[in-house]
Design a protein around this motif. Structure first.
Motif, PDB file in Angstrom:
ATOM      1  N   THR A 179       0.832  -1.192   0.000  1.00 42.13           N
ATOM      2  CA  THR A 179       0.000   0.000   0.000  1.00 42.13           C
ATOM      3  C   THR A 179       0.865   1.240   0.000  1.00 42.13           C
ATOM      4  OG1 THR A 179      -1.669   1.268   1.235  1.00 42.13           O
ATOM      5  CG2 THR A 179      -0.158  -0.077   2.524  1.00 42.13           C
ATOM      6  N   ASN A 180       0.301   2.338  -0.474  1.00 37.82           N
ATOM      7  CA  ASN A 180       1.029   3.607  -0.515  1.00 37.82           C
ATOM      8  C   ASN A 180       1.064   4.312   0.832  1.00 37.82           C
ATOM      9  OD1 ASN A 180      -1.862   4.183  -0.684  1.00 37.82           O
ATOM     10  ND2 ASN A 180      -1.246   6.297  -0.964  1.00 37.82           N
ATOM     11  N   SER A 181       0.279   3.869   1.800  1.00 33.37           N
ATOM     12  CA  SER A 181       0.106   4.622   3.048  1.00 33.37           C
ATOM     13  C   SER A 181       1.410   4.723   3.828  1.00 33.37           C
ATOM     14  CB  SER A 181      -0.966   3.965   3.911  1.00 33.37           C
ATOM     15  OG  SER A 181      -1.116   4.669   5.127  1.00 33.37           O
ATOM     16  N   GLU A 182       1.704   5.924   4.323  1.00 34.91           N
ATOM     17  CA  GLU A 182       2.886   6.121   5.161  1.00 34.91           C
ATOM     18  C   GLU A 182       2.589   5.851   6.628  1.00 34.91           C
ATOM     19  OE1 GLU A 182       5.884   9.272   3.972  1.00 34.91           O
ATOM     20  OE2 GLU A 182       3.978  10.208   3.439  1.00 34.91           O
ATOM     21  N   GLY A 183       1.311   5.831   6.991  1.00 34.81           N
ATOM     22  CA  GLY A 183       0.950   5.647   8.387  1.00 34.81           C
ATOM     23  C   GLY A 183       0.785   4.186   8.757  1.00 34.81           C
ATOM     24  N   ASP A 184       0.328   3.942   9.993  1.00 35.53           N
ATOM     25  CA  ASP A 184       0.069   2.579  10.443  1.00 35.53           C
ATOM     26  C   ASP A 184      -1.144   2.020   9.705  1.00 35.53           C
ATOM     27  OD1 ASP A 184       2.179   2.681  12.227  1.00 35.53           O
ATOM     28  OD2 ASP A 184       0.939   3.482  13.848  1.00 35.53           O
ATOM     29  N   CYS A 185      -1.050   0.767   9.302  1.00 38.49           N
ATOM     30  CA  CYS A 185      -2.115   0.131   8.528  1.00 38.49           C
ATOM     31  C   CYS A 185      -2.527  -1.184   9.167  1.00 38.49           C
ATOM     32  CB  CYS A 185      -1.653  -0.145   7.089  1.00 38.49           C
ATOM     33  SG  CYS A 185      -1.234   1.306   6.139  1.00 38.49           S
ATOM     34  N   SER A 186      -3.732  -1.601   8.871  1.00 48.08           N
ATOM     35  CA  SER A 186      -4.166  -2.953   9.171  1.00 48.08           C
ATOM     36  C   SER A 186      -4.665  -3.580   7.879  1.00 48.08           C
ATOM     37  CB  SER A 186      -5.273  -2.965  10.231  1.00 48.08           C
ATOM     38  OG  SER A 186      -6.410  -2.234   9.788  1.00 48.08           O
TER      39      SER A 186
END
Length: 675
Positions: A547-554
């Protein structure tokens, strides 16, 4: 929730995705029948004939053996469609013609209209052969800034040139958007080395495809490199070099070997002698065990770890190095660059559109950090500087305007840093200083988000906060219509957003401070850029949802085959299917309360047939599939890929090919199934 797009994976299923026509989106001219808006040149013969692809007809033009403006399409829709895509799309038309009698043929396109000068786009066709397909023209060179939102007139002109009179059929002229660029890009090594070289690097089918790097010597070496990072990765590196972001990679090794393993990565910008390198260490908590005596860790570092020498350049080289005993193999996978989603003004070279207010002074300084805005303001409430963000200014100013327009719909955060405030001529009445902020889209709004008390200043000739004093100001941005009062409610589609910063105090004749890292932080906007695939033979799956997300992901997955699991914290998918069946799986990633999802179809069968689609072509209004293998198969078609939507269009088909003469309009999905 972002709309779901479908990606198709195949194990013992052979499947292909076919998009018959995107003509109705951004349509300029159907050419279905005679129209007063479609005008032939005086030297051109125009007839309407059976459609090439879609609709009820097409234009057939016979052109002379010289330059001519074959067709002129008069319609403001031309410019409306071009304006809508802001120069990022393509002009497409379906064309059919016999082999040019003179051995060559040219079609050029020109645009003119309200607020747009004459611009010509060239597409040279022909080498003595017939043509039956789609012409695609890039119009990114068009300057659409002067085109109004509702243009009053526009023209699209088709120009032709051939050495002999010739007949051409044209259908469905349209403007289409390209596939949206991925917010991140990765080298996944599913089938190749992705251009990585040196003798130590080779493609491996392990772990769903990986880059195997075998150390030939017991000394530190650069074991692999890639000369040129490719168009997509270069674009992401350029963006990350400007706005920040992260570099990440999966590392596989024997069980017990990765925790504390240190290797190096370099990114070398072209046209520089600088060498951007960082040492990466695998943290023990990042290691995940795998079956078969192996383990994997995802290593992730800020782009800034490569140092200030990583600059935005036309291209980059890249590689990995480490030291291991001879014969030891380390596997790399999912090499990824994720640029930061925020847009930041860092005052590295200047004031970046900030101007001083009357009675105040503002200047660009080289410190602290790589640059800052230095501001001095008088006693009592006073503005020190302001900036006007609009799309007309270009560069970071236009980016900031675009971010504010997005925040007016989705919300976000305005953030900046205040360094080392100081006072001149402080009196006994001084109790502290507010940093005041204003933002004006269509209505002015004022806040005082930061208070620096008198006890935070050090006594002296010019009272100052201690060196290294820094405070981060974060102000919520709310969509238009919000009733929140703890931040700024943004006006939608404001042509200019005006930002103001200053101080509010008494008892000090003059105050100064440094402002840096002014940015608009967008809300979480995750997207999935890569999904694991079912390997041929339905063996053990090792893949990762990227994923492109820089933050914490689930991470989550619905309808995985029995025996396959996903790690909700890391997105790693492992296991081996234990039960045959068709599995329409939805993978999802959630960040900041926002979820993105994508679906794939896995067909698990213990009776391997080796059937694989080998070609997929369109000719006119039909499509043809061919596949390898001698087993009789069933060809199925669906327009949605949802459960129960697949229809058999050919059964007991053993000749290795099938033509669908009546494919549906829009997207169509095909798959070949063995009994």
């Amino acid at each position: 929730m972002k709309p779901t797009s479908r990606r198709i994976s195949c194990g013992l299923l052979a499947l292909s995705l076919f998009s018959l026509m995107e003509a109705r989106a951004g349509l300029i001219a159907t050419l279905d029948a005679s129209s007063l808006d479609v005008l032939p040149d005086a030297t051109v013969v125009l007839n309407y004939v059976a459609p090439l692809t879609q609709g009820s007809g097409a234009a057939e033009i016979t052109v002379p053996g010289a330059w001519t403006n074959s067709l002129t399409i008069n319609s403001a829709v031309v410019l409306q469609e071009l304006k809508a895509f802001q120069g990022n799309g393509r002009v497409k038309m379906d064309v059919s013609m016999a082999a040019p009698p003179a051995g060559w043929f040219q079609i050029h396109v020109a645009f003119q209209g309200d607020g747009l000068g004459w611009t010509q786009i060239n597409d040279v066709m022909g080498s003595g052969t017939a043509f039956d397909g789609t012409i695609e023209l890039d119009f990114s060179q068009l300057n659409l800034a002067g085109v109004p939102e509702a243009p009053t007139w526009g023209q699209m002109i088709l120009m032709t040139n051939t050495g002999q009179p010739h007949t051409v059929k044209i259908d469905n002229i349209r403007v289409v958007s390209p596939e949206a660029p991925k917010p991140a890009v990765a080298y996944v090594f599913d089938t190749t080395t992705e251009g990585y070289g040196k003798p130590a690097a080779a493609y491996s089918p392990l772990f769903g495809g990986s880059l195997a790097v075998t150390s030939p010597v017991d000394s530190w070496e650069w074991h692999t490199d890639r000369s040129g990072m490719g168009v997509e990765m270069t674009a992401k590196l350029q963006e990350a070099a400007t706005n920040g972001g992260h570099f990440s990679v999966d590392v596989f090794g024997p069980a017990g070997s990765l925790a504390g393993f240190t290797f190096s990565a370099f990114i070398q910008p072209w046209n520089t002698w600088a060498w951007s390198q960082t040492d990466l260490t695998v943290a023990a908590l990042a290691v995940e065990p795998l079956e078969g005596g192996m383990e994997v860790a995802r290593v992730r570092v800020p782009i800034s770890a490569f140092g200030a020498t990583l600059t935005s350049q036309p291209g980059y080289n890249h590689g990995f190095g480490f030291q291991r005993p001879p014969g030891t193999t380390i596997y790399f996978d999912n090499v990824m660059v994720t640029p930061s989603a925020s847009r930041k003004i860092d005052f590295a070279t200047g004031l970046e559109n900030f101007v001083q207010e009357a009675g105040s002074t503002v200047a660009h300084v080289a410190a602290p950090g790589s640059g800052a805005l230095h501001m001095e303001t008088p006693e009592d409430p006073a503005w020190g500087a302001r900036a006007f963000f609009s799309s007309e200014a270009g560069g970071k100013v236009a980016e900031m305007h675009a971010s504010l327009q997005k925040a007016a719909v989705t919300g976000g955060t305005l953030r900046f840093k205040i360094y080392e405030p100081y006072l001149i001529d402080k009196t006994e009445n001084f109790t502290g200083m507010y940093v005041s902020v204003g933002l004006n889209g269509t209505e002015p709004q004022l806040l005082e988000p930061l208070w620096v008390g008198a006890d935070e200043f050090t006594e002296g000739a010019a009272d100052a906060t201690p060196p290294g004093f820094v405070r981060t100001v974060s102000i919520p941005l709310y969509p238009a219509g919000s009733t929140q009062i703890d931040g700024f409610v943004l006006s939608q589609n404001a042509g200019v957003y005006e930002f103001m910063v200053g101080t509010n105090m008494s008892g000090a004749g003059l105050a100064g401070l440094y402002l840096d890292d002014f940015e608009i932080v967008a809300p979480a906007d995750p997207a999935i850029i890569h999904l694991p695939t079912l390997p041929n033979g339905n063996g053990g799956i090792i893949g990762r949802v990227l994923t492109n997300s820089e933050g914490d992901c689930s991470y989550a997955a619905v309808n995985l085959p029995p025996g396959v699991v996903i790690n909700p914290a890391t997105g790693l998918v492992t296991g081996a299917p234990t039960q045959d069946g068709n599995y329409e799986i939805t993978f999802s990633v959630t960040s900041g309360g926002v979820t993105a999802s994508e679906s794939v179809v896995w067909v698990v069968s213990s009776g391997a047939s080796g059937v694989v689609i080998t070609s997929f072509t369109r000719s006119g209004g039909s499509v043809t599939l061919t596949w390898s293998g001698s087993t009789a198969v069933t060809v199925q078609r669906s327009t949605t890929m949802t459960a129960g939507s697949w229809e058999a269009i050919s059964t007991a088909d053993a000749d290795g090919t099938h033509t669908d003469s009546s494919p549906p309009a829009g997207r169509a999905f095909y798959r070949v199934l063995t009994p």
